[in-house]
Design a protein around this motif. Structure first.
Motif, PDB file in Angstrom:
ATOM      1  N   TYR A  57      -4.267   1.703   7.191  1.00 58.21           N
ATOM      2  CA  TYR A  57      -4.028   0.075   7.381  1.00 58.21           C
ATOM      3  C   TYR A  57      -4.287  -0.434   8.553  1.00 58.21           C
ATOM      4  O   TYR A  57      -4.984  -1.302   8.762  1.00 58.21           O
ATOM      5  N   THR A 107      -4.094   5.565  -0.696  1.00 54.29           N
ATOM      6  CA  THR A 107      -3.115   5.038  -1.668  1.00 54.29           C
ATOM      7  C   THR A 107      -3.420   5.454  -2.993  1.00 54.29           C
ATOM      8  O   THR A 107      -2.714   5.417  -3.898  1.00 54.29           O
ATOM      9  N   ARG A 156      -0.441   8.852  -5.735  1.00 52.92           N
ATOM     10  CA  ARG A 156      -0.978  10.040  -4.913  1.00 52.92           C
ATOM     11  C   ARG A 156      -1.009  11.179  -5.566  1.00 52.92           C
ATOM     12  O   ARG A 156       0.307  11.673  -6.381  1.00 52.92           O
ATOM     13  N   THR A 185       2.248   1.671  -3.384  1.00 55.27           N
ATOM     14  CA  THR A 185       1.076   2.261  -4.397  1.00 55.27           C
ATOM     15  C   THR A 185       0.546   3.729  -4.128  1.00 55.27           C
ATOM     16  O   THR A 185       0.557   4.333  -5.313  1.00 55.27           O
ATOM     17  N   ALA A 186       0.640   4.179  -2.897  1.00 54.82           N
ATOM     18  CA  ALA A 186       0.441   5.542  -2.712  1.00 54.82           C
ATOM     19  C   ALA A 186       1.529   6.413  -3.261  1.00 54.82           C
ATOM     20  O   ALA A 186       1.516   7.499  -3.650  1.00 54.82           O
ATOM     21  N   VAL A 189      -1.372   6.369   5.196  1.00 51.50           N
ATOM     22  CA  VAL A 189      -1.352   4.845   4.797  1.00 51.50           C
ATOM     23  C   VAL A 189      -1.550   4.050   5.972  1.00 51.50           C
ATOM     24  O   VAL A 189      -2.135   3.133   6.302  1.00 51.50           O
ATOM     25  N   TYR A 247       0.816  -1.186  -0.067  1.00 52.23           N
ATOM     26  CA  TYR A 247      -0.036  -0.153   0.105  1.00 52.23           C
ATOM     27  C   TYR A 247       0.735   1.254  -0.049  1.00 52.23           C
ATOM     28  O   TYR A 247       0.488   2.342  -0.692  1.00 52.23           O
TER      29      TYR A 247
END
Length: 452
Positions: free
Chosen positions: A374, A447, A271, A266-267, A370, A263
């Motif tokens: 999470y 994310t 973003r 991905t962020a 994040v 995650y």
């Protein structure tokens, strides 16, 4: 003495007709209100589509994109040649028209006409690349505006999802309240029957009635919250304010989560804020180059054509006008920039460094966001599992105490407490499921993958 007897029948008849008219008016008003109020079951996908389609914020974002595109086109236009044209008429009156030059006399006409036309074109050939840097900068700022719109879209989508889940939580809580009211009503009837038979005291009956009042108070608060959320959602989705929204369906299943590192990666890649920072860094680089280009000489080409007519006729015969044409190149250098430009370059470089620092700060904040989302989602899932176990325990406890109460083994207080525990566990489970669903979308938003 004669007495006049006035019959009350006409008065009674008039009052009856007025009452009938009033009743019809109330029925018509009620019918109109019912007609305007609409019930609508809506899915989350439908809500998202309506929210994005009707968002005034996104319309404003599109307007900003259009402005950025317009500025980019203007920057391209500045590379085109400039041109001017003019045509004018002059008439001169010469009252003193005799001029003596020694023995010679010069006599001028008493009046004169003249036509003057000009046409000029100018083209910058080289200016240190400043025009190209301006075009690149405005093109990049257009990308920034689009990323702003993408970020706004994420915010709108999350607002819709949050409102959707909040409405679901309220509606589910109201269902639990209604179920518990039905259950407590049955208990009140049973307790009243036991009281009539002398098996319980009046206090036992009052205990159940008090519990019912407390549940009703909770129901009033829930209904007030539902109305507020419903109204806000209607505004957010662009629906009529009187629309009564219902949740068509919702996915309460828990999702498997990948490791936290997935995650975070991905962020960092998706973003909009970080992508904007990269674009702004390029803009700052072009700004530095543009300021440094002030030290460069400039080269431009020009062409001019003139029409000078000395006759009253704008298009005179040959010999009464001239048409000079000139072409030229101009090389210029503002060498004063050698000592006035260095601090401007320094400021531009500091602004470029500030962009890098801000990106680093945003990166740290996003990582924290994040990680927090999470952990919140994992906690929400753990709560669901624990609350499901607590409901099973509360149901068993309620069943045992109900049997004991019917057998007159336990008190009404124990019976009421068991119901309260079950009631609270049911509400907590529904709220936990909704919280877990919202926590998952919150994680997706952090994310940068909410709308992807």
């Amino acid at each position: 003495m004669t007495t006049n007897n006035i019959s009350p029948k006409p008065l009674f008849s008039s009052a009856l007709k007025a009452a009938a008219r009033f009743a019809l008016l109330m029925l018509a008003t009620l019918a109109a209100t019912t007609a305007f109020a609409q019930d609508r079951a809506i899915t989350l996908d439908e809500a998202l589509k309506l929210g994005i389609q009707n968002s005034k914020v996104l319309k404003l974002s599109q307007s900003r994109i259009d402005q950025a595109v317009s500025q980019y086109e203007q920057a391209k236009d500045r590379a085109l040649p400039t041109g001017k044209a003019s045509f004018g008429y002059n008439r001169a009156q010469i009252p003193a028209n005799n001029l003596k030059l020694g023995e010679e006399n010069l006599t001028l006409p008493t009046s004169a006409n003249a036509w003057l036309g000009t046409l000029s074109l100018n083209q910058t050939i080289w200016a240190g690349g400043k025009l190209r840097y301006a075009q690149k900068s405005t093109e990049l700022l257009t990308q920034v505006a689009r990323l702003d719109a993408e970020n706004d879209k994420d915010q709108i989508a999350y607002a819709v999802i949050s409102a959707y889940y909040n409405l679901y939580k309220v509606l589910q809580s109201k269902k639990v309240v209604d179920q518990n009211l039905a259950t407590i009503d049955a208990q009140i009837k049973q307790a009243q029957r036991f009281f009539d038979q002398g098996l319980v005291t009046k206090n036992d009956v009052l205990r159940f009635q008090l519990q019912r009042s407390n549940i009703q108070l909770n129901g009033i608060d829930l209904e007030n919250n539902r109305k507020i959320i419903n109204y806000n959602m209607n505004i957010l989705l662009g629906l009529p304010e009187t629309t009564e929204l219902n949740i068509a369906q919702i996915d309460n299943s828990t999702r498997d989560v990948a490791p936290l590192a997935n995650y975070l990666d991905t962020a960092m890649a998706n973003r909009p804020e970080l992508r904007q920072a990269d674009v702004r860094a390029k803009v700052a680089d072009y700004n530095v180059k543009s300021i440094q280009a002030n030290l460069s000489p400039s080269l431009s080409a020009s062409g001019s054509a003139y029409y000078v007519g000395i006759s009253g006729n704008p298009i005179p015969k040959s010999g009464n006008f001239i048409t000079p044409i000139s072409l030229g190149l101009t090389l210029g250098w503002d060498f004063g920039a050698l000592w006035t430009n260095k601090n401007k370059v320094k400021q531009a470089k500091l602004e470029r460094e500030e962009v890098t620092i801000n990106k680093s700060i945003d990166s740290d904040n996003i990582r924290n966001e994040v990680n927090q989302n999470y952990q919140n989602y994992k906690t929400a899932v753990d709560k669901i599992n624990l609350l499901q176990t607590s409901i099973n325990q509360a149901q068993e406890n309620n069943r045992i105490l109900e049997n004991k109460y019917r057998s007159n083994i336990s008190s009404s207080i124990d019976r009421a407490d068991a119901q309260t525990l079950l009631y609270q566990a049911e509400i907590n489970l529904e709220l936990a499921k909704a919280d877990a669903g919202l926590a998952y979308y919150t994680l997706l938003k952090s994310t940068g993958k909410l709308n992807k």
